[in-house]
Design an enzyme around this catalytic site. Structure first.
Site, short mmCIF file in Angstrom:
data_model
loop_
_atom_site.label_atom_id
_atom_site.label_comp_id
_atom_site.label_asym_id
_atom_site.label_seq_id
_atom_site.Cartn_x
_atom_site.Cartn_y
_atom_site.Cartn_z
N ARG A 65 37.84 43.29 33.54
CA ARG A 65 38.54 44.57 33.58
C ARG A 65 39.87 44.47 32.83
O ARG A 65 40.30 45.39 32.17
CB ARG A 65 38.77 44.96 35.05
CG ARG A 65 39.37 46.34 35.24
CD ARG A 65 39.26 46.79 36.69
NE ARG A 65 40.33 46.25 37.51
CZ ARG A 65 40.39 46.38 38.85
NH1 ARG A 65 39.44 47.03 39.49
NH2 ARG A 65 41.39 45.88 39.53
N ARG A 92 46.34 37.57 44.20
CA ARG A 92 45.85 38.77 44.91
C ARG A 92 44.71 38.41 45.86
O ARG A 92 44.64 38.92 46.98
CB ARG A 92 45.39 39.83 43.90
CG ARG A 92 46.57 40.58 43.29
CD ARG A 92 46.26 41.15 41.94
NE ARG A 92 45.19 42.13 41.95
CZ ARG A 92 44.47 42.46 40.88
NH1 ARG A 92 44.70 41.89 39.71
NH2 ARG A 92 43.53 43.36 40.98
P1 ADP Z 1 43.07 45.70 43.64
O1 ADP Z 1 42.33 46.02 44.91
O2 ADP Z 1 42.17 45.53 42.46
O3 ADP Z 1 44.05 44.58 43.77
P2 ADP Z 1 44.77 48.05 43.93
O4 ADP Z 1 44.92 49.09 42.89
O5 ADP Z 1 44.20 48.45 45.24
O6 ADP Z 1 43.91 46.95 43.22
O7 ADP Z 1 46.19 47.37 44.22
C1 ADP Z 1 47.00 46.84 43.21
C2 ADP Z 1 48.28 46.27 43.81
O8 ADP Z 1 49.02 47.32 44.47
C3 ADP Z 1 48.11 45.22 44.90
O9 ADP Z 1 47.96 43.92 44.36
C4 ADP Z 1 49.41 45.38 45.70
O10 ADP Z 1 50.49 44.76 45.04
C5 ADP Z 1 49.66 46.86 45.66
N1 ADP Z 1 49.06 47.56 46.83
C6 ADP Z 1 48.06 48.46 46.79
N2 ADP Z 1 47.77 48.90 48.03
C7 ADP Z 1 48.61 48.24 48.88
C8 ADP Z 1 48.79 48.22 50.29
N3 ADP Z 1 48.05 48.99 51.10
N4 ADP Z 1 49.75 47.42 50.79
C9 ADP Z 1 50.51 46.65 50.01
N5 ADP Z 1 50.37 46.60 48.68
C10 ADP Z 1 49.44 47.38 48.11
#
Ligand code: ADP
Length: 193
Positions: free
Chosen positions: A128, A146
């Site tokens: 991706r 992550r």
């Molecule tokens: P992915 O699941 O591929 O890591 P996301 O778009 O859901 O992608 O999230 C990207 C980043 O955004 C995460 O690595 C984190 O830093 C932040 N993030 C997203 N949702 C949350 C959450 N509920 N709590 C804390 N950080 C979040």
């Protein structure tokens, strides 16, 4: 109201499946990742603070994402349901979400947990990263961070909902349509179409 949490590690296909699910079921899609990226694009103070965490592969502080979700729930008072994607990611977020929904006379209906092997997750995220504009997909160290955050802080969120018998596991490998069918079956078993 039908309130679904689509649960699973980074790269498990939550975003892809969310799009298909909201089209089919007409819920409001709440992705904290998308909401945060919008804040970054708009160069808000919140976005600026969140970016520092996201670029390192760390979770953004609970109060930030809880506040965003609270506002989004308030902004959609007539929704027939919500699909939570990428939220809750910590037990504190899950407890806050439960309280927010309770205050609206509602609750989480179902948690669907996508299961994908770690090897496949890393491959998907790096792939991706070749085409996406997301900096957090371009660097393997950030991807590993992550996944570690997920194992250490997020995986336990499923236990919180398992206590209430709300979790169903779904195989997240196979074709997009096969996975969608599996998700759909679980949803329709709880809400006849
Ligand atoms: P992915 O699941 O591929 O890591 P996301 O778009 O859901 O992608 O999230 C990207 C980043 O955004 C995460 O690595 C984190 O830093 C932040 N993030 C997203 N949702 C949350 C959450 N509920 N709590 C804390 N950080 C979040």
């Amino acid at each position: 109201m039908f309130n679904l949490i689509l649960f699973g590690p980074p790269g498990s296909g939550k975003g892809t499946q969310s799009e298909k699910l909201i089209e089919k079921f007409g819920w409001i899609h709440l992705s904290t990742g998308d909401l945060l990226r919008k804040e970054i694009a708009n160069e808000t103070q919140l976005g600026l603070e969140a970016k520092a965490f996201m670029d390192k592969g760390q979770l953004v502080p609970d109060e930030v994402v809880i506040g965003m979700i609270g506002s989004a729930l308030d902004a959609n008072p007539t929704a027939k349901g919500f699909l939570f994607d990428g939220f809750p990611r910590t037990t504190a977020q899950a407890e806050a979400l439960d309280a927010l929904l309770t205050s609206k006379g509602s609750e989480i209906t179902l948690v669907l947990a996508l299961e994908v092997s770690e090897e496949e997750l890393v491959a998907r995220l790096l792939n991706r990263g070749k085409t996406s504009s997301r900096p957090d997909d371009r660097n393997e160290d950030v991807i590993r961070k992550r996944l570690l955050e997920y194992d250490q802080k997020t995986a336990i969120v499923a236990h919180h909902y398992a206590k209430f018998d709300k979790v169903a596991k779904v195989k997240g490998e196979g074709s997009i349509d096969e996975i969608f069918q599996s998700l759909r079956e679980q949803i329709e078993a709880r809400q006849p179409a």
